[in-house]
Design an enzyme around this catalytic site. Structure first.
Site, PDB file in Angstrom:
ATOM      1  N   THR A  18       0.828  -1.204   0.000  1.00  0.00           N
ATOM      2  CA  THR A  18       0.000   0.000   0.000  1.00  0.00           C
ATOM      3  C   THR A  18       0.865   1.258   0.000  1.00  0.00           C
ATOM      4  O   THR A  18       0.524   2.269  -0.599  1.00  0.00           O
ATOM      5  CB  THR A  18      -0.924   0.007   1.240  1.00  0.00           C
ATOM      6  OG1 THR A  18      -1.566  -1.262   1.343  1.00  0.00           O
ATOM      7  CG2 THR A  18      -1.973   1.094   1.165  1.00  0.00           C
ATOM      8  N   ARG A  22       7.845  -2.716   2.705  1.00  0.00           N
ATOM      9  CA  ARG A  22       8.028  -2.788   4.162  1.00  0.00           C
ATOM     10  C   ARG A  22       8.402  -4.199   4.556  1.00  0.00           C
ATOM     11  O   ARG A  22       7.732  -5.154   4.175  1.00  0.00           O
ATOM     12  CB  ARG A  22       6.745  -2.418   4.885  1.00  0.00           C
ATOM     13  CG  ARG A  22       6.468  -0.969   4.709  1.00  0.00           C
ATOM     14  CD  ARG A  22       5.545  -0.436   5.759  1.00  0.00           C
ATOM     15  NE  ARG A  22       5.137   0.889   5.344  1.00  0.00           N
ATOM     16  CZ  ARG A  22       4.022   1.467   5.705  1.00  0.00           C
ATOM     17  NH1 ARG A  22       3.187   0.833   6.510  1.00  0.00           N
ATOM     18  NH2 ARG A  22       3.731   2.673   5.287  1.00  0.00           N
ATOM     19  N   SER A 113       6.094   3.881   8.596  1.00  0.00           N
ATOM     20  CA  SER A 113       4.931   4.590   9.121  1.00  0.00           C
ATOM     21  C   SER A 113       4.633   4.273  10.581  1.00  0.00           C
ATOM     22  O   SER A 113       5.454   4.522  11.447  1.00  0.00           O
ATOM     23  CB  SER A 113       3.737   4.275   8.225  1.00  0.00           C
ATOM     24  OG  SER A 113       2.640   5.043   8.588  1.00  0.00           O
ATOM     25  N   HIS A 114       3.496   3.685  10.828  1.00  0.00           N
ATOM     26  CA  HIS A 114       3.024   3.446  12.197  1.00  0.00           C
ATOM     27  C   HIS A 114       3.499   2.112  12.754  1.00  0.00           C
ATOM     28  O   HIS A 114       3.136   1.750  13.859  1.00  0.00           O
ATOM     29  CB  HIS A 114       1.499   3.476  12.169  1.00  0.00           C
ATOM     30  CG  HIS A 114       0.959   2.595  11.068  1.00  0.00           C
ATOM     31  ND1 HIS A 114       1.061   2.945   9.745  1.00  0.00           N
ATOM     32  CD2 HIS A 114       0.385   1.388  11.098  1.00  0.00           C
ATOM     33  CE1 HIS A 114       0.543   1.974   8.995  1.00  0.00           C
ATOM     34  NE2 HIS A 114       0.134   1.024   9.782  1.00  0.00           N
ATOM     35  N   LYS A 126      10.185   3.944   0.120  1.00  0.00           N
ATOM     36  CA  LYS A 126       9.302   4.173  -1.024  1.00  0.00           C
ATOM     37  C   LYS A 126       9.816   5.348  -1.857  1.00  0.00           C
ATOM     38  O   LYS A 126      10.589   6.186  -1.378  1.00  0.00           O
ATOM     39  CB  LYS A 126       7.865   4.422  -0.571  1.00  0.00           C
ATOM     40  CG  LYS A 126       7.656   5.710   0.183  1.00  0.00           C
ATOM     41  CD  LYS A 126       6.166   5.901   0.428  1.00  0.00           C
ATOM     42  CE  LYS A 126       5.893   7.162   1.193  1.00  0.00           C
ATOM     43  NZ  LYS A 126       4.474   7.444   1.366  1.00  0.00           N
ATOM     44  N   ASP A 277       1.843   9.750  13.920  1.00  0.00           N
ATOM     45  CA  ASP A 277       2.473   8.423  13.884  1.00  0.00           C
ATOM     46  C   ASP A 277       3.978   8.488  13.611  1.00  0.00           C
ATOM     47  O   ASP A 277       4.580   9.566  13.609  1.00  0.00           O
ATOM     48  CB  ASP A 277       1.768   7.544  12.839  1.00  0.00           C
ATOM     49  CG  ASP A 277       2.104   7.965  11.417  1.00  0.00           C
ATOM     50  OD1 ASP A 277       2.375   9.150  11.208  1.00  0.00           O
ATOM     51  OD2 ASP A 277       2.094   7.100  10.519  1.00  0.00           O
ATOM     52  N   ASP A 279       5.980   8.375  11.062  1.00  0.00           N
ATOM     53  CA  ASP A 279       6.532   9.273  10.036  1.00  0.00           C
ATOM     54  C   ASP A 279       5.737  10.569   9.904  1.00  0.00           C
ATOM     55  O   ASP A 279       5.949  11.337   8.961  1.00  0.00           O
ATOM     56  CB  ASP A 279       6.620   8.556   8.686  1.00  0.00           C
ATOM     57  CG  ASP A 279       5.269   8.127   8.172  1.00  0.00           C
ATOM     58  OD1 ASP A 279       4.375   7.875   8.997  1.00  0.00           O
ATOM     59  OD2 ASP A 279       5.096   8.037   6.949  1.00  0.00           O
ATOM     60  N   ASP A 281       2.544  11.327   9.263  1.00  0.00           N
ATOM     61  CA  ASP A 281       1.470  11.619   8.305  1.00  0.00           C
ATOM     62  C   ASP A 281       0.071  11.297   8.836  1.00  0.00           C
ATOM     63  O   ASP A 281      -0.921  11.746   8.269  1.00  0.00           O
ATOM     64  CB  ASP A 281       1.721  10.954   6.936  1.00  0.00           C
ATOM     65  CG  ASP A 281       1.848   9.453   7.025  1.00  0.00           C
ATOM     66  OD1 ASP A 281       1.797   8.911   8.148  1.00  0.00           O
ATOM     67  OD2 ASP A 281       2.007   8.823   5.956  1.00  0.00           O
ATOM     68  N   ARG A 282      -0.008  10.519   9.923  1.00  0.00           N
ATOM     69  CA  ARG A 282      -1.340  10.228  10.486  1.00  0.00           C
ATOM     70  C   ARG A 282      -1.665  11.175  11.637  1.00  0.00           C
ATOM     71  O   ARG A 282      -0.755  11.753  12.224  1.00  0.00           O
ATOM     72  CB  ARG A 282      -1.378   8.804  11.039  1.00  0.00           C
ATOM     73  CG  ARG A 282      -1.236   7.758   9.983  1.00  0.00           C
ATOM     74  CD  ARG A 282      -1.444   6.379  10.567  1.00  0.00           C
ATOM     75  NE  ARG A 282      -1.512   5.426   9.471  1.00  0.00           N
ATOM     76  CZ  ARG A 282      -2.006   4.205   9.560  1.00  0.00           C
ATOM     77  NH1 ARG A 282      -2.465   3.766  10.717  1.00  0.00           N
ATOM     78  NH2 ARG A 282      -2.040   3.417   8.514  1.00  0.00           N
ATOM     79  N   THR A 344      -7.967   2.157  -1.098  1.00  0.00           N
ATOM     80  CA  THR A 344      -7.141   2.493   0.065  1.00  0.00           C
ATOM     81  C   THR A 344      -5.711   2.815  -0.358  1.00  0.00           C
ATOM     82  O   THR A 344      -5.137   2.123  -1.192  1.00  0.00           O
ATOM     83  CB  THR A 344      -7.146   1.290   1.029  1.00  0.00           C
ATOM     84  OG1 THR A 344      -8.486   1.107   1.471  1.00  0.00           O
ATOM     85  CG2 THR A 344      -6.240   1.522   2.216  1.00  0.00           C
ATOM     86  N   SER A 365      -8.157   5.554   8.262  1.00  0.00           N
ATOM     87  CA  SER A 365      -6.987   5.072   8.997  1.00  0.00           C
ATOM     88  C   SER A 365      -6.180   6.240   9.569  1.00  0.00           C
ATOM     89  O   SER A 365      -4.962   6.226   9.524  1.00  0.00           O
ATOM     90  CB  SER A 365      -6.134   4.219   8.075  1.00  0.00           C
ATOM     91  OG  SER A 365      -5.843   4.933   6.873  1.00  0.00           O
ATOM     92  N   LYS A 376      -0.595  12.392   3.127  1.00  0.00           N
ATOM     93  CA  LYS A 376      -1.417  12.823   4.250  1.00  0.00           C
ATOM     94  C   LYS A 376      -0.506  13.527   5.243  1.00  0.00           C
ATOM     95  O   LYS A 376       0.706  13.352   5.197  1.00  0.00           O
ATOM     96  CB  LYS A 376      -2.163  11.657   4.872  1.00  0.00           C
ATOM     97  CG  LYS A 376      -1.312  10.490   5.290  1.00  0.00           C
ATOM     98  CD  LYS A 376      -2.229   9.377   5.773  1.00  0.00           C
ATOM     99  CE  LYS A 376      -1.464   8.127   6.118  1.00  0.00           C
ATOM    100  NZ  LYS A 376      -1.487   7.141   5.029  1.00  0.00           N
ATOM    101  N   ARG A 496      -8.887  -6.562   7.751  1.00  0.00           N
ATOM    102  CA  ARG A 496      -9.597  -5.416   8.324  1.00  0.00           C
ATOM    103  C   ARG A 496     -11.080  -5.530   7.991  1.00  0.00           C
ATOM    104  O   ARG A 496     -11.448  -5.803   6.844  1.00  0.00           O
ATOM    105  CB  ARG A 496      -9.060  -4.112   7.744  1.00  0.00           C
ATOM    106  CG  ARG A 496      -7.553  -3.954   7.849  1.00  0.00           C
ATOM    107  CD  ARG A 496      -7.158  -2.478   7.713  1.00  0.00           C
ATOM    108  NE  ARG A 496      -5.740  -2.285   7.491  1.00  0.00           N
ATOM    109  CZ  ARG A 496      -4.801  -2.354   8.438  1.00  0.00           C
ATOM    110  NH1 ARG A 496      -5.130  -2.662   9.670  1.00  0.00           N
ATOM    111  NH2 ARG A 496      -3.531  -2.154   8.147  1.00  0.00           N
TER     112      ARG A 496
HETATM  113  C1  G1P Z   1      -3.018   1.196   5.876  1.00  0.00           C
HETATM  114  C2  G1P Z   1      -4.302   1.983   5.869  1.00  0.00           C
HETATM  115  C3  G1P Z   1      -4.351   2.878   4.646  1.00  0.00           C
HETATM  116  C4  G1P Z   1      -3.120   3.766   4.608  1.00  0.00           C
HETATM  117  C5  G1P Z   1      -1.868   2.920   4.703  1.00  0.00           C
HETATM  118  C6  G1P Z   1      -0.620   3.772   4.810  1.00  0.00           C
HETATM  119  O1  G1P Z   1      -2.966   0.368   4.743  1.00  0.00           O
HETATM  120  O2  G1P Z   1      -5.425   1.139   5.910  1.00  0.00           O
HETATM  121  O3  G1P Z   1      -5.523   3.638   4.687  1.00  0.00           O
HETATM  122  O4  G1P Z   1      -3.082   4.516   3.434  1.00  0.00           O
HETATM  123  O5  G1P Z   1      -1.929   2.086   5.849  1.00  0.00           O
HETATM  124  O6  G1P Z   1      -0.630   4.584   5.955  1.00  0.00           O
HETATM  125  P1  G1P Z   1      -3.366  -1.185   4.778  1.00  0.00           P
HETATM  126  O7  G1P Z   1      -2.504  -1.827   5.836  1.00  0.00           O
HETATM  127  O8  G1P Z   1      -4.802  -1.247   5.181  1.00  0.00           O
HETATM  128  O9  G1P Z   1      -3.127  -1.692   3.398  1.00  0.00           O
HETATM  129 ZN    ZN Z   2       2.503   7.086   8.503  1.00  0.00          ZN
END
Ligand code: G1P
Ligand code: ZN
Length: 543
Positions: A18, A22, A113-114, A126, A277, A279, A281-282, A344, A365, A376, A496
């Site tokens: 996504t 990672r 990210s998170h 990325k 989060d 990085d 962005d959240r 997504t 998210s 974001k 999810r």
């Molecule tokens: C998750 C979130 C998605 C977001 C992405 C990156 O992806 O659901 O909305 O853009 O993290 O922060 P997912 O693990 O669901 O593919």
């Molecule tokens: Zn992030």
């Protein structure tokens, strides 16, 4: 200093998900693993000789090592200049800002990210294009196919670059400019929001807490919230970035941002709480004893956008990811602007923003943003809220309740089942797809199924089609159940389940979301056979 061509073997697992590639740190530490992926990026993006690249990351474990490798490979691949954040730091939105501001060819962002960080935890990488946004699927596909037949990579034999001091050095023929990671971003924020009003708000008896979760936004929040906006020192908590985020899970939700949640639900809670989060962005937005769902936050920002100077002209349109609640759609309708529903992942918003079709975007998210960058942006959302609070002079809760009274409430929740055996998770999705015919038209409790499908998206700008983006069970009253497999996990599969029910009746708006969604949750578990197929009685996280 010489350029070395190193013979390598392809790895079969370098498919970006996504949001980039990672993996666990030990996977990235395998000989040639990072180098292969970086060379696959360079081989796929066709950067002209002498192009400028931005490089930075969220500071997690392995960030510095990876940056040194990337710099030496960029020099060996003909880049003319690299802008790198001091200490190797750039939050994801700040990287997007820098890519755009200096009109560079693109950037490489190091982040998972998170996801947790540390020697045994996650790392990620990325590529973002010149618009500042994540590479489109066409590009990520090209990178993946290159990674499957790569035979060599190029790297400059050179000493490491000093990353902790601002200024310029060279690496072979390439310039390396170490830039302040915060300044460009902070200036952009000042240009969008009414800092004077926010400063006045923070001078009164309004109290706030921002939880940086030991992640990248610490220095950004301290500079902007405490220094430029004058919030008392200590308003930013967990503000020193750590390579392992203090052992925590840097995901701003009610489960993982527990330090902040305790304060915001405690006695004498501040008026406003927020977190971001790994990085940056959240975002999560809290009032006193009050949680704002990300879907509602998007709708609220849209409805109040003109209160912020950067958006006083109004919005061109709104976009939300498919699983995000339709609260924003109602605002778009009232404003008479289009609302787009995308798969997504932030990469799907880029084309819409570049084409001027949308101004605000959001995901359930905990992601909200606008066309000021192409990612974001956590701190941006926090400042937007502060701007609204400064103008409206009401509490977070009363602003949200007024919004519901006007537009109705979209009750919303997401259940995550993490680290499932991949086969069991795939089994649930297959079973659901096989059930479409039997479910259509069926009455389930007080709900009746209108349609079921696997979400497919045709990009209105370039016509590209993205299929299989999540199973949707759509009910006749607008309620929805959505099932998706995560594309960002690094362990097994994460399933999810997204639940949404619309309630027009203001007398029911006070209900707890779990209470209001109870029947729908039961239906979601039953039709998916989730418990039987995965052996999981309970989700790992509820948001
Ligand atoms: C998750 C979130 C998605 C977001 C992405 C990156 O992806 O659901 O909305 O853009 O993290 O922060 P997912 O693990 O669901 O593919
Ligand atoms: Zn992030």
């Amino acid at each position: 200093m010489s350029i070395r061509t190193v013979v390598t073997q392809p790895f079969s697992d370098q498919k970006p998900g996504t949001s980039g590639l990672r993996k666990k740190v030990p996977v990235f530490q395998q000989t040639h693993y990072l180098e292969n992926f970086v060379q696959s990026i360079f081989d796929s993006i066709a950067a002209p000789q002498g192009a400028t690249l931005v490089v930075g990351g969220d500071g997690r474990y392995y960030n510095r090592e990876a940056i040194q490798t990337i710099l030496k490979m960029a020099a060996a691949n003909g880049f003319g200049e690299v802008l790198v954040g001091r200490g190797g730091i750039l939050s994801t939105p700040a990287a997007s800002c820098v890519i755009r501001k200096y009109q560079t060819f693109g950037g490489i962002i190091l982040s998972a990210s998170h996801n947790p960080g540390g020697p045994e935890e996650d790392f990620g990488i990325k590529f973002n294009s010149s618009n500042g946004g994540p590479a489109t699927e066409t590009v990520t596909e090209a990178i993946f196919s290159r990674s499957k037949n790569i035979a060599s990579y190029r790297i400059l034999d050179a000493a490491d670059v000093a990353l902790d001091k601002l200024g310029e050095t060279t690496l072979g023929a390439m310039k390396v400019k170490v830039i302040d990671p915060v300044n460009d971003y902070a200036e952009l924020m000042e240009s969008l929001f009414d800092f004077d009003s926010i400063r006045a708000l923070l001078k009164n008896d309004f109290r706030m807490r921002f939880d940086a979760m030991h992640a990248v936004n610490g220095p950004y929040a301290k500079e902007i919230i405490e220094r430029r906006l004058g919030a008392p020192v200590g308003s930013v908590m967990n503000g020193v970035p750590l390579e392992d985020f203090g052992g925590g899970h840097p995901d701003p939700n009610l489960t993982y941002a527990h330090d902040l949640v305790e304060i915001m639900y405690g006695d004498d809670a501040p008026d406003f709480g927020a977190a971001s989060d790994g990085d940056g962005d959240r975002n999560m937005i809290l009032g006193k004893h009050f949680f704002v769902t990300p879907s509602d936050s998007l709708a609220l920002l849209a409805a109040n956008a003109t209160l912020a100077p950067g958006y006083k002209q109004g919005l061109a349109g709104i976009a939300r990811s498919m699983p995000t609640s339709a609260a924003a759609d109602r605002v778009a309708k009232a404003l008479n602007i289009p609302c787009y529903e995308t798969p997504t992942g932030w990469k799907f918003f880029g084309n819409l923003m570049d084409a001027g079709k949308v101004t605000l975007c959001g995901e359930e998210s905990f992601g909200t943003g606008s066309d000021h960058v192409r990612e974001k942006d956590g701190l941006w959302a926090v400042l937007f809220w502060l701007n609204i609070l400064a103008v409206r002079k009401q509490s977070v809760e009363s602003i949200v309740r007024e919004h519901w009274a006007k537009f109705g409430r979209n009750f919303y929740s997401r259940y995550d089942y993490e680290a499932l055996p991949t086969e069991a998770a795939n089994g649930v999705m297959l079973h659901l797809r096989d059930s479409f015919a039997g479910l259509t038209g069926k009455a389930l409790g007080r709900y009746s199924v209108q349609t079921c499908d696997d979400f497919s998206y045709t990009d209105p700008v370039d016509g590209s089609v993205s299929k299989s983006q999540g199973v949707r069970i759509l009910f006749s009253d607008g309620s929805r159940i959505i099932y998706r497999l995560s594309g960002t996990g690094t362990e097994g599969a994460t399933l999810r389940v997204y639940l949404e029910a619309y309630e027009a009746d203001a007398a029911r708006h006070h209900l707890d979301a779990q209470e209001a969604l109870k029947e729908l949750i039961g239906i979601a578990l039953e039709i998916s056979e989730l418990v039987q197929r995965t052996g999981r009685e309970r989700p790992t996280v509820i948001t």
